[in-house]
Design a protein around this motif. Structure first.
Motif, PDB file in Angstrom:
ATOM      1  N   PRO A  84      -1.914   0.722  49.098  1.00  0.00           N
ATOM      2  CA  PRO A  84      -1.962   2.191  48.977  1.00  0.00           C
ATOM      3  C   PRO A  84      -2.407   2.627  47.575  1.00  0.00           C
ATOM      4  CG  PRO A  84       0.003   1.531  50.164  1.00  0.00           C
ATOM      5  CD  PRO A  84      -0.625   0.262  49.656  1.00  0.00           C
ATOM      6  N   ARG A  86      -3.719   6.388  45.258  1.00  0.00           N
ATOM      7  CA  ARG A  86      -3.778   7.854  45.309  1.00  0.00           C
ATOM      8  C   ARG A  86      -5.202   8.300  45.583  1.00  0.00           C
ATOM      9  NH1 ARG A  86      -0.968  12.205  44.820  1.00  0.00           N
ATOM     10  NH2 ARG A  86       0.953  11.217  44.061  1.00  0.00           N
ATOM     11  N   THR A 203      -3.358   8.427  55.349  1.00  0.00           N
ATOM     12  CA  THR A 203      -2.877   9.161  54.178  1.00  0.00           C
ATOM     13  C   THR A 203      -1.474   9.688  54.426  1.00  0.00           C
ATOM     14  OG1 THR A 203      -5.115   9.849  53.580  1.00  0.00           O
ATOM     15  CG2 THR A 203      -3.304  11.137  52.663  1.00  0.00           C
ATOM     16  N   PHE A 231       3.791   3.514  51.502  1.00  0.00           N
ATOM     17  CA  PHE A 231       3.349   4.623  50.658  1.00  0.00           C
ATOM     18  C   PHE A 231       4.416   4.965  49.623  1.00  0.00           C
ATOM     19  CE2 PHE A 231       1.072   5.611  54.704  1.00  0.00           C
ATOM     20  CZ  PHE A 231      -0.227   5.503  54.210  1.00  0.00           C
ATOM     21  N   TYR A 236      -1.062   9.428  48.778  1.00  0.00           N
ATOM     22  CA  TYR A 236      -1.539   8.045  48.742  1.00  0.00           C
ATOM     23  C   TYR A 236      -2.143   7.670  50.093  1.00  0.00           C
ATOM     24  CZ  TYR A 236       0.349   6.744  44.189  1.00  0.00           C
ATOM     25  OH  TYR A 236       0.570   6.638  42.844  1.00  0.00           O
TER      26      TYR A 236
END
Length: 351
Positions: A84, A86, A203, A231, A236
């Protein structure tokens, strides 16, 4: 890519066509943008890639080779999954969640077994979400991670799919189980599977609490070893070659988990692509989804046929072999499209 395949590529047509696409990964084939739905309404906030994207990329990438898989034998890039990373700032997450609230009544379905509810069709409704996933900067980043040009799935229903997973156990139930050191049920909410779409970007839209338990995506190596993707915060994402790597979604035991899933396809039509309707038909507007599927498959096969028209047979046996292989794949594409429609015919004909 030039208007004709180079002789070096033609000399290698004994390899599968997708292998040729890997050799010419720099080639760009632009699919037309999906038309905006007539029901789309302007968002209060216009999408701005300089403000609404974080383009640093992942710090760690898992390859298929590291997972014990042979990408050459599979005729796919050696990319497996990212850890993960950002992708969206907090402001973007806030705007997306506002769009979810705005269109909740129009896009929510509650039938899937893997989540209390899902939201479908946001890319038809929200111009902010549509523009976000069509941003060239975003496509460039994800393409650089995979190693070939990829783009958002031309079916808008396969963009910005939302899964809402409610907290499985109350805080008191979790506290009691932990105090007694009891095991809690961690059966997957969506068991081991591969996707019909080649790539998927998932996401996180909700912040996990400190001490969050569960909610990971488990991905499986060829030897059965499991890698857990978790996450750390909203905004992320991770990218996964989900058509190759088996994966499973685990329950969020002590928090609410909201995720956004967008599928991606290779830009180069030499790559085979096998999107079907089997799962999506269960939680999407039936007619709209099927119309979109048929249009996409026709456009996809048309692009493959145009390769034949542009490249021609040439004057060598390799050129003929290339055409034969591409025609075989197009015939397989037609059968796949027909079979996919046949499997959901009963669902489509129900009132």
């Amino acid at each position: 890519m030039t208007s004709r395949l180079t002789s070096s590529l033609l000399n290698r047509t004994r390899r599968p066509l997708s292998a040729l696409a890997l050799d010419s990964a720099q080639a760009q084939f632009q699919l037309p943008a999906m038309p905006a739905s007539l029901s789309m309404r302007p968002s209060k906030q216009r999408f701005d890639p300089s403000q609404h994207l974080t383009l640093d990329g992942p710090k760690s990438i898992h390859t298929l080779s590291a997972f014990g898989m042979d990408s050459k034998a599979l005729n796919v890039p050696d990319f497996g999954a990212t850890e993960p990373f950002r992708l969206f700032p907090k402001e973007t997450v806030s705007i997306i969640n506002s769009e979810l609230e705005k269109y909740a009544m129009e896009t929510t379905y509650r039938s899937p077994p893997f989540a209390p509810c899902v939201m479908r069709g946001l890319a038809h409704k929200s111009d902010f979400i549509r523009d976000l996933w069509e941003a060239p900067q975003l496509q460039s980043l994800l393409s650089s991670i995979v190693g070939i040009p990829i783009e958002p799935h031309p079916m808008a229903f396969e963009r910005a799919h939302i899964n809402v997973q409610e907290q499985k156990y109350s805080d008191s139930e979790m506290a009691q189980a932990l105090a007694r050191q009891e095991a809690v049920d961690e059966q997957p909410v969506f068991g081991w599977h591969t996707d019909s779409q080649p790539f998927v970007c998932i996401t996180m839209l909700s912040d996990p609490p400190e001490g969050a338990i569960g909610g990971e995506t488990h991905v499986q190596k060829s030897n059965g070893e499991v890698v857990k993707l978790q996450f750390p915060a909203a905004g992320y994402s991770y990218l996964l070659q989900g058509s190759v790597i088996p994966h499973a979604a685990m329950p969020a035991l002590n928090y609410k988990r909201v995720t956004m899933i967008t599928s991606f396809v290779p830009s180069n039509p030499l790559f085979s692509e096998q999107t079907d309707l089997d799962l999506a038909i269960k939680y999407s507007p039936k007619k709209e989804l099927t119309d979109e599927f048929v249009k996409y498959r026709c456009d996809y096969m048309s692009k493959r046929l145009k390769l034949l028209k542009r490249e021609g047979l040439g004057s060598t046996s390799d050129g003929v072999e290339f055409c034969e292989k591409l025609l075989d794949e197009i015939m397989s594409d037609l059968k796949h499209t027909k079979d996919s429609l046949s499997r959901v015919k009963d669902v489509l004909t129900k009132p």
